[in-house]
Write an enzyme that holds these catalytic residues in place. Sequence first.
Site, PDB file in Angstrom:
ATOM      1  CB  SER A  84      -8.353   5.452  -3.707  1.00 57.25           C
ATOM      2  OG  SER A  84      -9.638   5.165  -3.408  1.00 57.25           O
ATOM      3  CG  ASP A 209      -9.157   4.360  -0.307  1.00 55.42           C
ATOM      4  OD1 ASP A 209      -8.342   5.412  -0.456  1.00 55.42           O
ATOM      5  OD2 ASP A 209     -10.309   4.595  -1.327  1.00 55.42           O
TER       6      ASP A 209
END
Length: 337
Positions: A84, A209
């Site tokens: 991320s 993610d």
Amino acid sequence: MTLRLKLFLLFNMLFLMTWADGTAQNISIGQNITQQTATQPGKVCRPKVALALSGGGAKAAATIGALKYIEKAGIPIDYIVGTSSGAVVGSLYAYGYRAAEIEKIYHELDWREIFSDLAPLRRKSPRPDRYVPGMLSGEDLTHALDSLFGHYDGQFDSLPIPFRAMAVDAAELNEVCLDSGNLAQAVRASISVPIAFRPVEKEEMVLVDGGILNNLPVDVAYRMGADIVIAIDLMKDCRATQHGRDSISSRGLGAILVWKFARPDLKKYQENRKRASLLIHPDISGYSSTSFDPEETDSLVHRGEMEGQKVWTELQEIAKLCHNVGHDKEQKNNLGK
């Protein structure tokens, strides 16, 4: 304010702000560093050092501060893996930018523009049965990063520092380690928080993610070849839950949201915390994953610097171990002449 914008604000705040509410933790060395160095008969090798960088949205500015002290200690970095926002900072570092330059980039990026880059309401997907919609297209961030990376497209092992970006295939809920392709697009996939960002489609995968399954990828750093892993952790210390992968993977978007809150990935997270040679966990209480204001960025960088100061002795130990290996070998060669 339109209904769409209201929904965006609701979901963006809901998911991003619960993503990584870090609290102050004690710094610990998971294993004896000297026991992690690679050795070969008759050959003296410098231990390979990796950075494992967790996600945390805007809180990744604290990672920048910690990197300043890693640089100051003179530790050579051989591998980087990020999840991320950790992939954002890590990719920039792997490409060749240093901590001070990344801090400047964080200030120069127009985060308000990036977070107002709304995606079309409907779009085609190769896996409509597992499609994960997103409010933000992410194109502005992709273009900005692509420019910073010189439009790099190739093997990530060929970067100045070999790099990996962690993502999750939402179609199967499998961990995906991105090691090639367009660098900006790989980072874009790694930060695709469900609902907030539109996923990235690659081949038959629908990438979201990486923090859903592996937000502190220490294990991946070791697989890359590291002997020593410095982990910078921006997550909160949660309790693991008992939700099964099979039941989650068969329920589509709603199950992914349940997965996000239940965090069954915490078993791996706790294991990775223990496996890290050095765990750096900045005190970022009071900040959210959307704290992108310049003053907040400065404060978060400072928090990371403060944590770097706390582990300065450990950082020096790692640097000494790395540099003394080569020095000792040189001394032995000189004695043999």
